[in-house]
Design a protein around this motif. Structure first.
Motif, PDB file in Angstrom:
ATOM      1  N   SER A  63      15.383 -25.745  13.328  1.00  0.00           N
ATOM      2  CA  SER A  63      14.493 -26.886  13.766  1.00  0.00           C
ATOM      3  C   SER A  63      13.043 -26.284  13.886  1.00  0.00           C
ATOM      4  CB  SER A  63      14.900 -27.533  15.075  1.00  0.00           C
ATOM      5  OG  SER A  63      16.089 -28.090  14.893  1.00  0.00           O
ATOM      6  N   TRP A  64      12.931 -25.034  14.649  1.00  0.00           N
ATOM      7  CA  TRP A  64      11.823 -24.129  14.584  1.00  0.00           C
ATOM      8  C   TRP A  64      11.166 -23.887  13.684  1.00  0.00           C
ATOM      9  CZ3 TRP A  64      14.596 -20.942  19.083  1.00  0.00           C
ATOM     10  CH2 TRP A  64      14.769 -21.810  20.177  1.00  0.00           C
ATOM     11  N   TYR A  65      11.925 -23.418  12.752  1.00  0.00           N
ATOM     12  CA  TYR A  65      11.272 -22.960  11.385  1.00  0.00           C
ATOM     13  C   TYR A  65      10.667 -23.940  10.458  1.00  0.00           C
ATOM     14  CZ  TYR A  65      10.496 -20.186   7.249  1.00  0.00           C
ATOM     15  OH  TYR A  65       9.889 -19.704   5.988  1.00  0.00           O
ATOM     16  N   LYS A  66      11.496 -24.834  10.355  1.00  0.00           N
ATOM     17  CA  LYS A  66      11.148 -26.159   9.270  1.00  0.00           C
ATOM     18  C   LYS A  66       9.922 -26.842   9.791  1.00  0.00           C
ATOM     19  CE  LYS A  66      13.312 -26.842   5.736  1.00  0.00           C
ATOM     20  NZ  LYS A  66      12.893 -26.423   4.424  1.00  0.00           N
ATOM     21  N   ARG A  67      10.325 -27.191  11.110  1.00  0.00           N
ATOM     22  CA  ARG A  67       9.054 -28.157  11.750  1.00  0.00           C
ATOM     23  C   ARG A  67       8.300 -27.606  12.805  1.00  0.00           C
ATOM     24  NH1 ARG A  67       9.602 -34.730  11.983  1.00  0.00           N
ATOM     25  NH2 ARG A  67       7.729 -35.057  13.073  1.00  0.00           N
ATOM     26  N   GLY A  68       8.871 -26.484  13.466  1.00  0.00           N
ATOM     27  CA  GLY A  68       8.360 -26.260  14.540  1.00  0.00           C
ATOM     28  C   GLY A  68       8.860 -27.142  15.863  1.00  0.00           C
TER      29      GLY A  68
END
Length: 146
Positions: free
Chosen positions: A72-77
């Motif tokens: 979640s954090w990597y794909k969209r923040g």
């Protein structure tokens, strides 16, 4: 840029509460899948060796849990809870967060009280924000600026 729009602590906790429900459901499904695999693999979970199967299962659950947050954090923040509360995780250097930053954030977030350290910081940065060189920004404040 990021220091100008820090997310409020209450918004972080609200997003965390949303994510707790989602993570609970995800871990429930991961547990069911793990038990199915163990059953079909012929493992006896009631009489298993805790130094092998039980610890391997705990590692599996932690990896699923970390996987949700890192992806979640990597794909969209943003996790789904962060999307609902319009906050985003950003790296202080302006790039996507790295696996190392995710791991640091995840491990130190598990200590729980780290979130409260943001109450005593002028920039509202929690200890795990500082250690991972990340910050939560408020997208509503950012949009009002533009």
């Amino acid at each position: 840029m990021t220091n100008a729009f820090p997310a409020a602590i209450w918004k972080r906790f609200a997003a965390l509460l949303y994510d707790a429900f989602l993570v609970a459901a995800l871990l429930f499904l991961a547990t069911a899948l793990g038990m199915l695999v163990a059953y079909f693999w012929g493992m006896d979970l009631e009489h298993s060796n805790p130094l092998t199967e039980v610890y391997a299962f705990k590692v599996y659950i932690m990896l699923v849990w970390f996987g949700y947050f890192h992806w979640s954090w990597y794909k969209r923040g943003q996790t789904l809870g962060m999307i609902a509360w319009k906050i985003r995780l950003v790296s202080l250097d302006g790039n996507r967060i790295t696996v190392q930053q995710s791991a640091l954030r995840f491990v130190f977030s598990l200590l729980g009280m780290m979130h409260l350290s943001g109450l005593f910081s002028p920039s509202k940065a929690s200890l795990h924000d500082l250690l991972s060189k990340t910050q939560m920004i408020d997208l509503k404040k950012l949009a009002k600026k533009d």
